[in-house]
Design a protein around this motif. Structure first.
Motif, PDB file in Angstrom:
ATOM      1  N   LEU A 322       0.812  -1.223   0.000  1.00  9.16           N
ATOM      2  CA  LEU A 322       0.000   0.000   0.000  1.00  9.16           C
ATOM      3  C   LEU A 322       0.847   1.277   0.000  1.00  9.16           C
ATOM      4  O   LEU A 322       0.331   2.360  -0.279  1.00  9.16           O
ATOM      5  CB  LEU A 322      -0.976  -0.021   1.180  1.00  9.16           C
ATOM      6  CG  LEU A 322      -2.063  -1.097   1.021  1.00  9.16           C
ATOM      7  CD1 LEU A 322      -2.886  -1.231   2.300  1.00  9.16           C
ATOM      8  CD2 LEU A 322      -2.968  -0.811  -0.176  1.00  9.16           C
ATOM      9  N   THR A 323       2.155   1.144   0.277  1.00  7.64           N
ATOM     10  CA  THR A 323       3.015   2.341   0.149  1.00  7.64           C
ATOM     11  C   THR A 323       3.026   2.833  -1.305  1.00  7.64           C
ATOM     12  O   THR A 323       3.363   3.972  -1.566  1.00  7.64           O
ATOM     13  CB  THR A 323       4.478   2.079   0.590  1.00  7.64           C
ATOM     14  OG1 THR A 323       5.060   1.105  -0.282  1.00  7.64           O
ATOM     15  CG2 THR A 323       4.581   1.626   2.039  1.00  7.64           C
ATOM     16  N   GLN A 324       2.662   1.930  -2.233  1.00  6.01           N
ATOM     17  CA  GLN A 324       2.684   2.288  -3.663  1.00  6.01           C
ATOM     18  C   GLN A 324       1.290   2.589  -4.200  1.00  6.01           C
ATOM     19  O   GLN A 324       1.113   2.768  -5.406  1.00  6.01           O
ATOM     20  CB  GLN A 324       3.327   1.154  -4.472  1.00  6.01           C
ATOM     21  CG  GLN A 324       4.755   0.861  -4.047  1.00  6.01           C
ATOM     22  CD  GLN A 324       5.596   2.131  -4.007  1.00  6.01           C
ATOM     23  OE1 GLN A 324       5.802   2.777  -5.029  1.00  6.01           O
ATOM     24  NE2 GLN A 324       6.066   2.514  -2.823  1.00  6.01           N
ATOM     25  N   ALA A 325       0.271   2.588  -3.317  1.00  2.50           N
ATOM     26  CA  ALA A 325      -1.103   2.830  -3.763  1.00  2.50           C
ATOM     27  C   ALA A 325      -1.398   4.330  -3.770  1.00  2.50           C
ATOM     28  O   ALA A 325      -0.822   5.092  -2.987  1.00  2.50           O
ATOM     29  CB  ALA A 325      -2.079   2.104  -2.850  1.00  2.50           C
ATOM     30  N   GLN A 326      -2.316   4.701  -4.616  1.00  2.00           N
ATOM     31  CA  GLN A 326      -2.713   6.111  -4.713  1.00  2.00           C
ATOM     32  C   GLN A 326      -3.669   6.450  -3.565  1.00  2.00           C
ATOM     33  O   GLN A 326      -4.756   5.870  -3.476  1.00  2.00           O
ATOM     34  CB  GLN A 326      -3.431   6.302  -6.064  1.00  2.00           C
ATOM     35  CG  GLN A 326      -3.743   7.724  -6.419  1.00  2.00           C
ATOM     36  CD  GLN A 326      -2.479   8.538  -6.722  1.00  2.00           C
ATOM     37  OE1 GLN A 326      -1.604   8.078  -7.437  1.00  2.00           O
ATOM     38  NE2 GLN A 326      -2.397   9.724  -6.141  1.00  2.00           N
ATOM     39  N   GLY A 327      -3.255   7.324  -2.658  1.00  2.00           N
ATOM     40  CA  GLY A 327      -4.157   7.746  -1.578  1.00  2.00           C
ATOM     41  C   GLY A 327      -3.715   7.227  -0.212  1.00  2.00           C
ATOM     42  O   GLY A 327      -2.645   6.640  -0.062  1.00  2.00           O
ATOM     43  N   ALA A 351       9.012   5.206   2.858  1.00  3.68           N
ATOM     44  CA  ALA A 351       7.570   5.101   3.044  1.00  3.68           C
ATOM     45  C   ALA A 351       7.087   6.203   3.976  1.00  3.68           C
ATOM     46  O   ALA A 351       7.814   6.630   4.882  1.00  3.68           O
ATOM     47  CB  ALA A 351       7.212   3.741   3.622  1.00  3.68           C
ATOM     48  N   VAL A 352       5.854   6.659   3.737  1.00  2.00           N
ATOM     49  CA  VAL A 352       5.277   7.698   4.597  1.00  2.00           C
ATOM     50  C   VAL A 352       4.134   7.051   5.373  1.00  2.00           C
ATOM     51  O   VAL A 352       3.055   6.816   4.835  1.00  2.00           O
ATOM     52  CB  VAL A 352       4.788   8.902   3.769  1.00  2.00           C
ATOM     53  CG1 VAL A 352       4.333  10.022   4.694  1.00  2.00           C
ATOM     54  CG2 VAL A 352       5.887   9.380   2.823  1.00  2.00           C
ATOM     55  N   ILE A 353       4.407   6.713   6.622  1.00  2.06           N
ATOM     56  CA  ILE A 353       3.451   5.958   7.441  1.00  2.06           C
ATOM     57  C   ILE A 353       3.408   6.580   8.834  1.00  2.06           C
ATOM     58  O   ILE A 353       4.453   6.860   9.425  1.00  2.06           O
ATOM     59  CB  ILE A 353       3.890   4.471   7.576  1.00  2.06           C
ATOM     60  CG1 ILE A 353       4.118   3.845   6.193  1.00  2.06           C
ATOM     61  CG2 ILE A 353       2.857   3.668   8.373  1.00  2.06           C
ATOM     62  CD1 ILE A 353       4.763   2.470   6.224  1.00  2.06           C
ATOM     63  N   GLU A 354       2.182   6.786   9.328  1.00  2.00           N
ATOM     64  CA  GLU A 354       2.029   7.257  10.717  1.00  2.00           C
ATOM     65  C   GLU A 354       1.362   6.151  11.507  1.00  2.00           C
ATOM     66  O   GLU A 354       0.467   5.492  10.992  1.00  2.00           O
ATOM     67  CB  GLU A 354       1.092   8.458  10.778  1.00  2.00           C
ATOM     68  CG  GLU A 354       1.630   9.717  10.174  1.00  2.00           C
ATOM     69  CD  GLU A 354       0.483  10.623   9.749  1.00  2.00           C
ATOM     70  OE1 GLU A 354      -0.566  10.608  10.434  1.00  2.00           O
ATOM     71  OE2 GLU A 354       0.637  11.293   8.717  1.00  2.00           O
ATOM     72  N   ALA A 366       4.569   6.459  -2.301  1.00  2.00           N
ATOM     73  CA  ALA A 366       5.834   7.045  -1.839  1.00  2.00           C
ATOM     74  C   ALA A 366       6.967   6.487  -2.701  1.00  2.00           C
ATOM     75  O   ALA A 366       6.892   5.352  -3.163  1.00  2.00           O
ATOM     76  CB  ALA A 366       6.077   6.672  -0.381  1.00  2.00           C
ATOM     77  N   ARG A 367       7.985   7.295  -2.879  1.00  2.00           N
ATOM     78  CA  ARG A 367       9.141   6.819  -3.643  1.00  2.00           C
ATOM     79  C   ARG A 367      10.037   6.025  -2.703  1.00  2.00           C
ATOM     80  O   ARG A 367      10.537   6.570  -1.712  1.00  2.00           O
ATOM     81  CB  ARG A 367       9.871   8.041  -4.204  1.00  2.00           C
ATOM     82  CG  ARG A 367      11.084   7.714  -4.978  1.00  2.00           C
ATOM     83  CD  ARG A 367      11.622   8.956  -5.706  1.00  2.00           C
ATOM     84  NE  ARG A 367      13.000   8.681  -6.089  1.00  2.00           N
ATOM     85  CZ  ARG A 367      14.047   9.379  -5.641  1.00  2.00           C
ATOM     86  NH1 ARG A 367      13.882  10.410  -4.840  1.00  2.00           N
ATOM     87  NH2 ARG A 367      15.270   9.045  -6.020  1.00  2.00           N
ATOM     88  N   LEU A 368      10.189   4.739  -2.970  1.00  3.35           N
ATOM     89  CA  LEU A 368      11.027   3.911  -2.098  1.00  3.35           C
ATOM     90  C   LEU A 368      12.455   3.868  -2.650  1.00  3.35           C
ATOM     91  O   LEU A 368      12.655   3.744  -3.854  1.00  3.35           O
ATOM     92  CB  LEU A 368      10.473   2.488  -2.013  1.00  3.35           C
ATOM     93  CG  LEU A 368       9.075   2.325  -1.402  1.00  3.35           C
ATOM     94  CD1 LEU A 368       8.668   0.852  -1.389  1.00  3.35           C
ATOM     95  CD2 LEU A 368       9.024   2.896   0.017  1.00  3.35           C
ATOM     96  N   VAL A 369      13.400   3.958  -1.730  1.00  4.91           N
ATOM     97  CA  VAL A 369      14.812   3.924  -2.114  1.00  4.91           C
ATOM     98  C   VAL A 369      15.509   2.869  -1.263  1.00  4.91           C
ATOM     99  O   VAL A 369      15.250   2.755  -0.061  1.00  4.91           O
ATOM    100  CB  VAL A 369      15.460   5.315  -1.890  1.00  4.91           C
ATOM    101  CG1 VAL A 369      16.922   5.295  -2.303  1.00  4.91           C
ATOM    102  CG2 VAL A 369      14.711   6.387  -2.666  1.00  4.91           C
TER     103      VAL A 369
END
Ligand code: UD1
Length: 427
Positions: A322-327, A351-354, A366-369
């Motif tokens: 879901l880090t790659q899902a829209q929304g 990843a942008v996760i709270e 999110a752009r994963l590196v």
């Protein structure tokens, strides 16, 4: 200790064979303690946890023979024979790494009338008590005491007796222990609010093949009429629904299309539903499941729950996807209180996760590196592998002994589908 080195960006395609289910195997193996005749398990996965469990069974005098150990073999056939139990003690050294060791308690008690088992270790995913295992066994007449890190359980008089027990919380392991104890108890046992996971159905089917009388298989109400003795049987371990779900996430995060050969869609309902809602195409037939992520992924809200709800063992892998899902996707973990330990590592990859208590919000895409990461439990480790497959550049996943506990030849299977992944010694 080994590490995995993964270069992200390859779209997975092809076929990945699905192994026998780890969690099923871990409750089928101790069934061999219930009879003096041989129990043969087919399709047993080759995993550190299974080897550890077989080693533990040896402690009680259980002989085992293994077929199918060729390096190119997936799945083993193992015959276990507990002609005579030579010990009913499961010592700390053999138990500490593997929580499933507690599953010898019920069968040892049922067969021998007593068992002493070290309190278990295992994945660090929260406080994992065994009070329900003990209460269920007490309902069958066992006397239980805890001392010096050990559980000692005794069946007074002539052995366990049938009894009724209602689980206040659904517990897979406690249900398994209670079922394995009740099959040899004198009289009828009623287990209410029992876990209904497919692995419990697998357990009940093996026990039935051994001569046990169990009604309500697959439901939350199990009625077990004890029999004086069980006989041997040959049984095939069910396919691993969590392994299959994990590779489905791996394929989907790369925008790929993969056939999961041998996966059983009937046991994967909530995972398939989650994948479809996220925009992944899933089709299935009796021999396997095929996933394809042809369009962009969509955010979904998910909540883990006992079966038939979404397995907590799929939460981390779906979160990576879901880090790659829209929304924004909102995940709610209802089974374990401390199961977001992969989140800080996923954040390190971009990843942008709270998180707030048992809720996690994933902001995507999110752009994963690639980064150096490690995890403290099995499914969390897999979520990092999945993220790495979609990350730019190279990821090193350390402490992969967790993965070796639960994924048979992980890097080989992913490489079969085109992943750039290799194992290296981490010095
Ligand atoms: C099994 C699985 C594990 C999976 C979990 C939930 C195996 C080897 N492991 O673990 O992969 O994540 O089911 O599907 O099959 N609880 C109590 N008291 C107890 C026992 C459990 O309070 O005596 C609580 C736990 O803390 C947890 C919940 O019940 O909150 C569910 O745990 P349980 O179903 O027992 O998990 P396991 O059998 O340990």
């Amino acid at each position: 200790m080994d590490k995995l080195i993964i270069r992200g960006g390859n779209r997975l395609s092809g076929t990945i064979p699905i192994s026998g289910a780890k969690n099923s195997a871990l409750t089928l193996l101790p069934c061999a303690l219930l009879t003096d005749e041989p129990v043969t398990l087919r399709n047993l996965p080759r995993l550190a946890d299974i080897d550890g469990f077989q080693h533990l069974m040896g402690q009680f005098g259980v002989a085992h023979t293994i077929q199918g150990s060729r390096p190119d073999d997936f799945g083993r056939v193992v015959t276990l024979e507990a002609t005579r139990l030579t010990s009913t003690v499961a010592p700390y050294d053999l138990v500490r790494r593997m929580r499933a060791s507690i599953l010898v308690l019920g069968p040892l008690l049922a067969r021998a009338g007593d068992a002493t088992v070290s309190l278990p270790g295992g994945c660090a995913i929260g406080d994992r008590p065994i009070d329900l295992h003990l209460k269920a066994l007490e309902a069958l007449g066992a006397r239980v005491e805890l001392a010096q890190g050990y559980v000692r359980a005794v069946a007074p008089g002539g052995g366990l007796a049938g009894g009724d027990f209602r689980f206040p919380v659904v517990s897979v392991g406690a249900t398994e222990n209670a079922v394995m104890a009740a099959v040899l108890a004198k009289g009828v046992s009623r287990l209410s609010n029992a876990a209904r996971e497919p692995e419990i159905v697998d357990l009940c089917r093996l026990l039935t093949a051994m001569g046990a009388q169990i009604e309500g298989i697959g439901s939350g109400e199990l009625v077990i009429t004890g029999v004086p003795r069980l006989h041997g049987a040959t049984y095939r371990v069910m396919p691993d629904r969590i392994e299959a779900g994990s590779y489905a996430c791996a394929a989907a995060i790369t925008g790929g299309s993969v056939r999961l050969e041998g996966a059983d869609a009937d046991t994967m309902g909530a995972t398939i539903d989650a994948l479809r809602r996220a925009g992944v195409e899933v089709s299935h037939d009796p021999r396997g499941v095929t996933v394809a992520a042809n369009e962009g992924l969509r955010a979904v809200d998910l909540e883990t729950a006992p079966y038939p709800g979404l397995a907590t063992d799929m939460q981390a892998q779906l979160m990576s996807l879901l880090t790659q899902a829209q929304g924004d996707s909102v995940l709610h973990e209802t089974i374990f209180e401390n199961r977001y330990m992969h989140v800080p590592e996923l954040r390190r990859m971009g990843a942008v996760i709270e998180t707030a208590g048992r809720t996690a919000t994933v902001h995507g895409p999110a752009r994963l590196v690639g980064a150096e990461v490690m995890a403290t439990d099995l499914r969390a480790s897999m979520s990092l592998v999945i993220a790495a497959l979609a990350a730019e550049g190279e990821t090193q996943v350390r402490r992969i002994y967790h993965l070796d506990r639960g994924y048979e030849r992980l890097e080989e299977k992913l490489a079969l589908a085109g992943a750039d992944i290799r194992r290296e010694n981490d010095v």
